[in-house]
Design a protein around this motif. Sequence first.
Motif, short mmCIF file in Angstrom:
data_model
loop_
_atom_site.label_atom_id
_atom_site.label_comp_id
_atom_site.label_asym_id
_atom_site.label_seq_id
_atom_site.Cartn_x
_atom_site.Cartn_y
_atom_site.Cartn_z
N LEU A 197 0.71 -1.06 0.17
CA LEU A 197 0.17 0.10 -0.07
C LEU A 197 0.78 1.16 0.11
O LEU A 197 0.60 1.99 -0.78
CB LEU A 197 -0.98 0.09 1.30
N ALA A 198 1.96 1.26 0.72
CA ALA A 198 2.80 2.39 1.04
C ALA A 198 3.47 2.81 -0.24
O ALA A 198 3.66 3.69 -0.75
CB ALA A 198 3.74 2.23 2.02
N ARG A 199 3.70 1.58 -0.90
CA ARG A 199 4.57 1.82 -2.26
C ARG A 199 3.44 2.27 -3.46
O ARG A 199 3.90 2.95 -4.23
CB ARG A 199 5.07 0.28 -2.83
N GLU A 200 2.29 1.57 -3.39
CA GLU A 200 1.21 2.21 -4.43
C GLU A 200 0.94 3.54 -4.17
O GLU A 200 0.87 4.30 -5.22
CB GLU A 200 0.14 1.09 -4.12
N LEU A 201 1.06 4.14 -2.98
CA LEU A 201 0.86 5.38 -2.91
C LEU A 201 1.95 6.17 -3.06
O LEU A 201 2.13 7.39 -2.79
CB LEU A 201 0.33 5.65 -1.18
N GLN A 202 3.27 5.79 -3.35
CA GLN A 202 4.42 6.31 -3.40
C GLN A 202 4.76 7.40 -2.48
O GLN A 202 5.31 8.55 -2.60
CB GLN A 202 4.53 7.11 -4.88
N ILE A 203 4.77 6.73 -1.12
CA ILE A 203 5.40 7.42 0.07
C ILE A 203 6.91 7.70 -0.09
O ILE A 203 7.60 6.57 -0.51
CB ILE A 203 5.13 6.48 1.21
N ASP A 204 7.33 8.87 0.05
CA ASP A 204 8.66 9.34 -0.09
C ASP A 204 9.58 8.90 1.14
O ASP A 204 10.60 8.36 0.93
CB ASP A 204 8.76 10.62 -0.71
N ILE A 205 8.89 8.97 2.35
CA ILE A 205 9.48 9.10 3.59
C ILE A 205 8.82 8.51 4.56
O ILE A 205 7.57 8.93 4.77
CB ILE A 205 10.15 10.51 3.99
N ALA A 206 9.25 7.26 5.11
CA ALA A 206 8.35 6.49 5.96
C ALA A 206 8.84 6.61 7.24
O ALA A 206 10.10 6.52 7.74
CB ALA A 206 8.29 5.16 5.83
N ILE A 207 8.08 7.27 8.32
CA ILE A 207 8.44 7.64 9.62
C ILE A 207 8.05 6.49 10.58
O ILE A 207 6.76 6.28 10.68
CB ILE A 207 7.96 8.96 10.02
N ASP A 208 8.78 5.85 11.19
CA ASP A 208 8.51 4.80 12.36
C ASP A 208 8.62 5.27 13.54
O ASP A 208 9.53 5.92 14.19
CB ASP A 208 9.75 3.62 12.24
N LEU A 209 7.23 5.58 14.09
CA LEU A 209 6.88 6.04 15.47
C LEU A 209 7.20 5.02 16.55
O LEU A 209 6.77 5.28 17.75
CB LEU A 209 5.70 6.72 15.30
N LYS A 210 7.39 3.79 16.19
CA LYS A 210 7.55 2.42 17.27
C LYS A 210 9.00 1.87 17.73
O LYS A 210 9.17 1.73 18.64
CB LYS A 210 6.45 1.48 16.87
N GLY A 211 9.59 1.75 16.77
CA GLY A 211 10.95 0.72 16.79
C GLY A 211 10.75 -0.47 17.47
O GLY A 211 9.46 -1.32 17.19
N PHE A 212 11.54 -0.57 18.56
CA PHE A 212 11.35 -1.93 19.32
C PHE A 212 10.36 -1.65 20.58
O PHE A 212 10.23 -2.68 21.49
CB PHE A 212 12.65 -2.36 19.94
N THR A 213 9.52 -0.81 20.81
CA THR A 213 8.42 -0.79 21.69
C THR A 213 7.35 -1.74 21.19
O THR A 213 7.23 -2.03 20.17
CB THR A 213 8.16 0.83 21.75
N GLN A 214 6.45 -1.74 22.32
CA GLN A 214 5.30 -2.54 22.24
C GLN A 214 4.47 -2.43 21.03
O GLN A 214 4.21 -0.96 20.85
CB GLN A 214 4.38 -2.52 23.56
N ASP A 215 4.19 -3.42 20.14
CA ASP A 215 3.26 -3.33 19.25
C ASP A 215 4.06 -2.78 17.84
O ASP A 215 3.33 -2.64 16.95
CB ASP A 215 1.74 -2.81 19.28
#
Length: 663
Positions: free
Chosen positions: A363-381
């Motif tokens: 989905l992200a690629r279909e939408l051509q997201i340029d910059i993906a921001i991970d707000l979780k990392g190794f935290t829960q979920d």
Amino acid sequence: MNSKENDRLLELAEHYFRDNNYPFANEILNKVIELDFNNSKANELLAYIESNQGNKDVAHTLLQRACQSEGPSAAALYYLGDSFLEKRQFKEAKYYFTEALNRAGNFFEGLHDLGTACASLGEKENALIWYQKALDLRGDSYELFYNIGKIFDQLKNHEKAIDAYDSAIRLKPDFSEALFNKACALNDLKRYTEAIDVFGQLVKMYPETVGEWDYGGMLSSITRACSWSDLKRYEDNIIKLKNFNKNVNPFVFLALNDDAVLHKKAAMNFSEVNFPPKNNLGPIFSGDKNSQIRIGYFSADLHNHATTYLIAEMLELHNKDDFEIHAFSYGPNVHDEMRQRCMDAVDNFHDVRNLSDSEVVELARELQIDIAIDLKGFTQDGRMDIFALRAAPIQVSYLGYPGTTGAEYMDYVIADPTLIPDASQSFYTEKIAYLPNSYQVNDSRRAIASKVFSKAELGLPESGFIFCCFNANYKITPTTFDTWCDILKKVDDSVLWLFEDNLEAKENLIKEASVRGIDNRRLIFSGRVEHSEHLARQRLADLFLDTFPYTAHTTASDALWVGLPILTMVGKSFASRVSASLLTAIDLPELITETPAQYEDLAIELAKNPEKLNKLRAKLEANRLLKPLFNSKLFTRHIESAYSEMYRRYLDGLPPEHIFIKN
């Protein structure tokens, strides 16, 4: 070759196959296929021979041919589904398992594996339906009970998950995975003492094993319950964690020490084993320039949660002429105030909780997201596999995990010069995107309840000095608590007001205070309340005492927002420098200490010198809306500048490099 001759040869080949005489069977089957290329039975039998000889890919091709022919057997359909399952092509696996069941009726393996395919696709409720049908056929499968438990865990029904794990353990008492998952489910229910006991069973069963299921998971239970006697009891085992066992989530180290070298090594090991780069979706799309830079924020916490309390206004303030903002939510579908603000703020809000990692990336690629921001990392979920699959050509770690991910596919981490000094850059595998003030976004619309709390209703004394700390209980270490108790001893009529996350931690902290000679009446506990009321009640405190080495994050900005000074100690790691970052951005460096002695002395001095504390509070109040910390518009422009520079480098074909944004 006529049909009868064909059937005779196939019967002979099957005879040789069952006698494990593969050369003779192979010769006959190839002869049949030479004359009848799409013969379903011949291709099926030959697939089994190739599979038994370890030629899985050849077997897969033969099974596809068998199933594309007229009238494939249920067995061929099932084994092709099994092959797709092994290749992690879950949609295809689901299709062929369904076809096999349609052909043969219900059989245990087909039902079980169809459930597994559905689970892997994020279809949790469907998975439970198929697992239950399998259970009706065979109630003695410990693996089936284990898989059912995992689904209930994902559905946050931890009580039912524990019941399923207990059934698995009754059938297989040494089932380490079920024991580990049961302990984690107990953790999720905040039944930490029970969890520690189950982890202890694992330690006894596997004394030489240093893995996540024993010491890493156990440490989480111990710290969340502040069960420091268990910390001492398992000290030798926990020390082994520093050998960088690759199954241990590096998050467990953050509250133990501020050793940034250890944090980096642990993160690299954990990422390498659990979230390695995955290329099965193919290369990322080319860097054709979009009219707007498309930003995707990925989180499980886009609702009333600490992360969203911080980011909501930034989402609202993004320049929609230059940026197209997408939110990808894989957390609970709750409709609360902060969820609504996020949905209203972004251009597109995607509820992807029921999509697999691959589907989210597609989905992200279909939408051509340029910059993906991970707000979780190794935290829960967290869902690091989304980034291991490359959701976007530029991937950024921000806000959720206070440290390096150790993952080669995370290109940048957002920071500031206080948080990650130049000398500490080597502790991060990501390039640093430096913002000029604090890395932490804040919401200048953060609501403070109008309710005026009385000290009596919160159990606080009417007179005397009120120290407080509203950090999560797992951040409180024995060393920090030693210092707090020393401070209480030296400041007459003072109390320590703490956040009560769980009853077990409260009871253990009271016990530990007594051991240190502190009357339990000097510890006051308050549980969760609605966020605006939590902010309002903090105004009754005099000084916030920070934890170390895992300092306050959102709790620090909460305190500063309501005018409550926070005293911190700065270390070497990311987690140990966050409060210092915030205090620097609000121009209160005098509240940053570097040693336990400085920390203790300043806490005592401020408690005994009302004039000095009042001057600090006045300075905080004056700076609150003048200095950069709570200037959401300024922060948003700075982080947009960082995004723009990342994108410019990408379009120019340049690799990620440290970025420095100026005021």
